[in-house]
Design an enzyme around this catalytic site. Structure first.
Site, short mmCIF file in Angstrom:
data_model
loop_
_atom_site.label_atom_id
_atom_site.label_comp_id
_atom_site.label_asym_id
_atom_site.label_seq_id
_atom_site.Cartn_x
_atom_site.Cartn_y
_atom_site.Cartn_z
N SER A 117 72.94 11.11 -23.71
CA SER A 117 71.81 10.40 -24.30
C SER A 117 71.90 10.48 -25.82
CB SER A 117 70.51 11.04 -23.81
OG SER A 117 69.41 10.38 -24.38
N CYS B 251 59.34 18.57 -21.10
CA CYS B 251 58.68 18.00 -19.94
C CYS B 251 57.82 19.03 -19.25
CB CYS B 251 59.71 17.47 -18.96
SG CYS B 251 61.17 16.86 -19.75
N THR C 2 67.96 10.09 -18.65
CA THR C 2 67.32 10.12 -17.33
C THR C 2 67.84 8.98 -16.45
OG1 THR C 2 65.31 11.05 -18.32
CG2 THR C 2 65.07 10.02 -16.16
#
Ligand SMILES: *Cc1c(COP(=O)(O)O)cnc(C)c1O
Length: 395
Positions: free
Chosen positions: A206, A332, A74
């Site tokens: 990530s 999410c 993010t």
């Protein structure tokens, strides 16, 4: 008897590989110096970071100066987007897609609030953007393009190389260059990423999505592309990501990428085999189940299936009671019963979108995992459907 646990949510996060944990341990107890310190302890930590940066750079076909370690995927996306726009200094037009991860999507929503214009490209039924739509979206004042490499809900791989090529041609005819960022969080460690071949200016990854630790991201920024810091403090990471480096996680990130890359073909073969077995097993036995986004090229580890006349959330909970971990849409998005923005963009029928489940595989899954799911899933689905008035009416 101990209940079997089956983890099929590897697109949300993965277990850290034992080899990675082993490599990281030294950097908690022994080599714990601050990499900015001039003494021995600091220099040792600094060397570990330099080596990790060189390793990640090599694996991406980049140079070490082009690799930035961040706090997560993010943050990498945010530094790419806001860092570039801050350095550019003028407001302008942005192009992205409707199926981005919230890290990009919500950044773009914020940009709209502060005066930027954003075009959100749609996708076809397989979840892929059209190069033609992209070309048509480019405007006089377009500054920035952000298109993900593979989608996290359905796995669809986007035509990044082709769009980069188009953009190169477009850029040759313009005074001000349009920059290209890709969120490659779902492809790093699964596809062999080569930033030169992809042709992007920035690329985000990530570590916790490829069996590395959580809380560590990478941003590739091509040499010559100017970005401004979005947080302020020390000189760390070229002043672009101030704050004492997370040495252990940086080392773990590099190690995780190294072992994932070395095993790409084997992992892919193993995972594809499991996915096909599960898909076949479900579609053969369970009526009114359809695979979402299966028509296009997709990463091998994601299987998104809609079970009509069921709430995905209910199915998730029932599977959880049997020890099976899956997800509805993206992690999410769960908690809200809004249908997934990705499936809506693919024009999946709302009834089907409500009943969508994402099974995402990882290198530690086994054939027994799939067999266990196939053993318990059909009954759960029929039990849930037996409570659905719409389903019973149809019968
Ligand atoms: C998981 C994910 C992110 C966010 O990464 P974090 O490290 O969890 O912040 C961004 N983009 C995509 C496509 C992802 O799947």
């Amino acid at each position: 008897m101990k209940q079997r646990k089956v983890y099929l949510d590897n697109s949300s996060t993965t277990a850290v590989a034992p080899e990675v944990i082993k490599e990281m341990r030294t950097y908690f107890r022994d080599i714990y110096g601050n990499p900015s310190s001039f003494h021995f302890f600091g220099r040792q930590a600094k060397t570990a970071i330099d080596n990790s940066r060189a390793k990640v750079a090599e694996l991406l076909n980049a140079s070490p100066e082009e690799i930035l370690f961040t706090g997560c995927g993010t943050e990498s996306d945010n530094i790419a987007i806001f860092g570039l726009l801050n350095a550019y200094g003028k407001k302008g037009h942005i192009i992205t897609t409707r199926i981005e991860h919230h890290a990009v999507l919500y950044s773009c929503k914020h940009l709209e609030k502060i005066g930027y214009e954003v075009t959100y490209l749609g996708v076809d039924k397989d979840g892929v953007v059209s190069v033609e739509d992209f070309r048509k979206a480019v405007k006089e004042d377009t500054v920035f393009v952000s298109i993900m490499h593979a989608n996290n809900e359905v796995g669809a791989i986007q035509p990044i190389e082709i769009i980069a090529n188009e953009l190169k041609k477009i850029n040759e005819t313009r005074k001000s260059k349009i920059y290209f960022h890709t969120d490659a969080v779902q492809t790093a460690g699964k596809l062999r990423l080569d930033v030169k071949k992809l042709g992007v200016d920035m690329l985000a990854m990530s570590a916790h999505k490829f069996n590395g630790p959580k809380g560590i991201g990478v941003l590739y920024v091509k040499k010559g592309v100017k970005i401004s810091p979005i947080t302020f403090g020390g000189h760390h990471e070229n002043g672009l990501r101030p704050g004492t480096e997370n040495t252990a996680s940086i080392v773990g990130c590099a190690k995780a990428l190294e072992i994932s890359n070395a095993a790409i073909e084997n992992n892919e073969k193993h995972i594809l085999c499991l996915k096909e077995k599960l898909k076949k097993g479900i579609l053969e036995v369970i009526p009114e189940a359809t695979a979402n986004g299966s028509g296009a090229r997709a990463v091998s580890n994601i299987l998104n299936i809609s079970f009509n006349y069921i709430e995905g959330e209910a199915l998730l909970l029932m599977l959880d009671m049997k020890g099976i971990a899956v997800s509805t849409g993206s992690a999410c998005a769960s908690g809200s019963s809004e249908p997934s923005h990705v499936l809506s963009s693919m024009r999946v029928d709302p009834v089907a979108a409500q009943g969508a489940i994402r099974f995402s595989f990882g290198r530690y899954n086994t054939e027994e995992d799939v067999e266990y799911v196939l053993k318990v899933l059909p009954k759960i689905v029929s039990d849930l459907r037996s409570m659905s008035p719409v389903w019973n009416q149809k019968r």
